[in-house]
Design a protein around this motif. Structure first.
Motif, PDB file in Angstrom:
ATOM      1  N   ALA A 198       0.812  -1.218   0.000  1.00 36.11           N
ATOM      2  CA  ALA A 198       0.000   0.000   0.000  1.00 36.11           C
ATOM      3  C   ALA A 198       0.841   1.261   0.000  1.00 36.11           C
ATOM      4  O   ALA A 198       0.337   2.347  -0.318  1.00 36.11           O
ATOM      5  CB  ALA A 198      -0.912   0.007   1.225  1.00 36.11           C
ATOM      6  N   SER A 199       2.115   1.143   0.320  1.00 37.12           N
ATOM      7  CA  SER A 199       2.964   2.312   0.509  1.00 37.12           C
ATOM      8  C   SER A 199       3.573   2.806  -0.796  1.00 37.12           C
ATOM      9  O   SER A 199       3.582   2.112  -1.820  1.00 37.12           O
ATOM     10  CB  SER A 199       4.096   1.982   1.484  1.00 37.12           C
ATOM     11  OG  SER A 199       5.100   1.193   0.857  1.00 37.12           O
ATOM     12  N   ASP A 200       4.136   4.010  -0.744  1.00 39.72           N
ATOM     13  CA  ASP A 200       4.800   4.588  -1.917  1.00 39.72           C
ATOM     14  C   ASP A 200       6.086   3.852  -2.258  1.00 39.72           C
ATOM     15  O   ASP A 200       6.616   4.016  -3.366  1.00 39.72           O
ATOM     16  CB  ASP A 200       5.095   6.068  -1.674  1.00 39.72           C
ATOM     17  CG  ASP A 200       3.819   6.902  -1.579  1.00 39.72           C
ATOM     18  OD1 ASP A 200       2.771   6.434  -2.080  1.00 39.72           O
ATOM     19  OD2 ASP A 200       3.862   8.000  -0.996  1.00 39.72           O
ATOM     20  N   MET A 201       6.619   3.059  -1.338  1.00 36.35           N
ATOM     21  CA  MET A 201       7.806   2.263  -1.641  1.00 36.35           C
ATOM     22  C   MET A 201       7.522   1.239  -2.735  1.00 36.35           C
ATOM     23  O   MET A 201       8.425   0.794  -3.435  1.00 36.35           O
ATOM     24  CB  MET A 201       8.309   1.549  -0.387  1.00 36.35           C
ATOM     25  CG  MET A 201       8.862   2.472   0.675  1.00 36.35           C
ATOM     26  SD  MET A 201       9.715   1.577   2.004  1.00 36.35           S
ATOM     27  CE  MET A 201       8.369   0.607   2.680  1.00 36.35           C
ATOM     28  N   ALA A 202       6.249   0.870  -2.874  1.00 35.98           N
ATOM     29  CA  ALA A 202       5.856  -0.107  -3.896  1.00 35.98           C
ATOM     30  C   ALA A 202       5.193   0.577  -5.088  1.00 35.98           C
ATOM     31  O   ALA A 202       4.367  -0.022  -5.770  1.00 35.98           O
ATOM     32  CB  ALA A 202       4.901  -1.129  -3.286  1.00 35.98           C
ATOM     33  N   SER A 203       5.573   1.811  -5.355  1.00 35.62           N
ATOM     34  CA  SER A 203       4.855   2.626  -6.339  1.00 35.62           C
ATOM     35  C   SER A 203       4.895   2.073  -7.764  1.00 35.62           C
ATOM     36  O   SER A 203       4.092   2.486  -8.598  1.00 35.62           O
ATOM     37  CB  SER A 203       5.406   4.060  -6.331  1.00 35.62           C
ATOM     38  OG  SER A 203       6.789   4.072  -6.633  1.00 35.62           O
ATOM     39  N   PHE A 204       5.814   1.164  -8.066  1.00 37.36           N
ATOM     40  CA  PHE A 204       5.842   0.582  -9.405  1.00 37.36           C
ATOM     41  C   PHE A 204       5.397  -0.882  -9.419  1.00 37.36           C
ATOM     42  O   PHE A 204       5.591  -1.578 -10.419  1.00 37.36           O
ATOM     43  CB  PHE A 204       7.246   0.723 -10.020  1.00 37.36           C
ATOM     44  CG  PHE A 204       7.491   2.112 -10.548  1.00 37.36           C
ATOM     45  CD1 PHE A 204       7.169   2.434 -11.866  1.00 37.36           C
ATOM     46  CD2 PHE A 204       7.989   3.108  -9.736  1.00 37.36           C
ATOM     47  CE1 PHE A 204       7.365   3.721 -12.347  1.00 37.36           C
ATOM     48  CE2 PHE A 204       8.186   4.396 -10.196  1.00 37.36           C
ATOM     49  CZ  PHE A 204       7.880   4.703 -11.515  1.00 37.36           C
ATOM     50  N   LEU A 205       4.794  -1.322  -8.336  1.00 41.18           N
ATOM     51  CA  LEU A 205       4.219  -2.662  -8.307  1.00 41.18           C
ATOM     52  C   LEU A 205       2.752  -2.586  -8.704  1.00 41.18           C
ATOM     53  O   LEU A 205       1.937  -1.990  -8.002  1.00 41.18           O
ATOM     54  CB  LEU A 205       4.339  -3.280  -6.916  1.00 41.18           C
ATOM     55  CG  LEU A 205       5.723  -3.737  -6.473  1.00 41.18           C
ATOM     56  CD1 LEU A 205       5.637  -4.417  -5.118  1.00 41.18           C
ATOM     57  CD2 LEU A 205       6.347  -4.685  -7.485  1.00 41.18           C
ATOM     58  N   ALA A 206       2.424  -3.172  -9.830  1.00 42.56           N
ATOM     59  CA  ALA A 206       1.041  -3.224 -10.319  1.00 42.56           C
ATOM     60  C   ALA A 206       0.895  -4.474 -11.175  1.00 42.56           C
ATOM     61  O   ALA A 206       1.842  -4.915 -11.831  1.00 42.56           O
ATOM     62  CB  ALA A 206       0.701  -1.980 -11.138  1.00 42.56           C
ATOM     63  N   GLY A 207      -0.289  -5.068 -11.147  1.00 45.54           N
ATOM     64  CA  GLY A 207      -0.535  -6.253 -11.968  1.00 45.54           C
ATOM     65  C   GLY A 207       0.238  -7.469 -11.520  1.00 45.54           C
ATOM     66  O   GLY A 207       0.486  -8.375 -12.312  1.00 45.54           O
ATOM     67  N   THR A 208       0.614  -7.516 -10.248  1.00 51.56           N
ATOM     68  CA  THR A 208       1.409  -8.637  -9.747  1.00 51.56           C
ATOM     69  C   THR A 208       0.872  -9.134  -8.423  1.00 51.56           C
ATOM     70  O   THR A 208       0.230  -8.388  -7.680  1.00 51.56           O
ATOM     71  CB  THR A 208       2.887  -8.212  -9.565  1.00 51.56           C
ATOM     72  OG1 THR A 208       3.685  -9.351  -9.250  1.00 51.56           O
ATOM     73  CG2 THR A 208       3.041  -7.185  -8.451  1.00 51.56           C
ATOM     74  N   MET A 209       1.136 -10.396  -8.134  1.00 48.72           N
ATOM     75  CA  MET A 209       0.838 -10.956  -6.820  1.00 48.72           C
ATOM     76  C   MET A 209       2.141 -11.027  -6.046  1.00 48.72           C
ATOM     77  O   MET A 209       3.097 -11.679  -6.487  1.00 48.72           O
ATOM     78  CB  MET A 209       0.243 -12.364  -6.943  1.00 48.72           C
ATOM     79  CG  MET A 209      -1.069 -12.451  -7.698  1.00 48.72           C
ATOM     80  SD  MET A 209      -2.440 -11.500  -6.980  1.00 48.72           S
ATOM     81  CE  MET A 209      -2.564 -12.194  -5.329  1.00 48.72           C
TER      82      MET A 209
END
Length: 254
Positions: free
Chosen positions: A233-244
């Motif tokens: 949920a954080s901005d540290m994961a800002s490029f995580l999308a479409g993945t489990m």
């Protein structure tokens, strides 16, 4: 405080993992609104009883949160039906069509409903995170779990579809795929029921999974999984999308 200043809504917050996720979000600085299909502790100001399969109720609830907070940054849905109701852990021959459809009609369908409703608000401001939840059942083809296996596999397909559709509006859609958490009531039931098929008790079943299925030879607790949701949920994961995010202790090796 990786979620400081963010508004998060956790559906299914009355369940074991839902509670842990909501608590971790709060610990990380988020303003957390807890929704549950069942009764909600009235002493918690930001909680409400909301049926996550009711589109009208979900829309009304998120509209209320957005009006109060100004925006919604994170939506997580942990709503689901009790495993005993669809004979989870029993042979497929003992699962009726009605039982098979239960997780699809509640778990997966409610993920679609809450994600669709959240997108209305997130797309307006051009940002937001929607996190879906599954388990290793979506990948490993475990016996004695036809209904939840189908539901979790469908949820992962839904996540990929929504990620591509919602991404251009700045809304990240991703998921967390966890291994069994022995401290949860659901897994206590599952290990006892599945273990009976193999002549094992709860502790034997837990040890069997740890030693024969995971690379780390241990299983996560709900608090461990909640920490992964906070990261997602954080901005540290800002490029995580479409993945489990594969929080399976190495049961699934991608």
């Amino acid at each position: 405080m990786i979620l400081k200043g963010k508004t998060a809504v956790v559906f299914g917050a009355g369940g074991h993992l839902g509670q842990h996720i909501a608590d971790r979000f709060e610990a990380e600085g988020a303003s957390v609104f807890r929704a549950s299909n069942g009764p909600v502790d009235g002493s918690t100001p930001k909680s409400a009883q909301v049926d996550a399969t009711d589109e009208v109720a979900v829309d009304a609830y998120l509209d209320q949160v957005a009006e109060e907070q100004g925006s919604i940054d994170v939506v997580v849905n942990m709503a689901g039906v009790a495993p005993a109701s669809y004979n989870h852990g029993k042979p497929a021959a003992e699962v009726t069509h009605e039982q098979f459809m239960m997780p699809l009609a509640v778990d997966t369908a409610s993920q679609f409903i809450t994600a669709k409703s959240a997108y209305r608000h997130m797309s307006e401001k051009g940002s937001g995170v929607i996190i879906l939840n599954t388990s290793t059942l979506a990948k490993v083809g475990s016996p004695w779990s036809p209904a939840l296996t189908a539901s979790h596999a469908a949820t992962e397909g839904l996540m990929r579809s929504l990620a591509h559709e919602y991404g251009p509006a700045g809304v990240r859609v991703l998921g967390v795929r966890s291994e069994a958490m022995p401290d949860s009531p659901t897994i206590e039931y599952t290990f006892a029921t599945m273990g009976a098929n193999m002549g094992m008790g709860f502790d034997e079943m837990k040890g069997f999974i740890e030693q024969n299925k995971t690379a780390l030879k241990k299983l996560p607790e709900a608090s461990d999984t909640a920490a992964v949701f906070a990261y997602a949920a954080s901005d540290m994961a800002s490029f995580l999308a479409g993945t489990m995010i594969n929080n399976s202790a190495g049961h699934i090796v991608d």
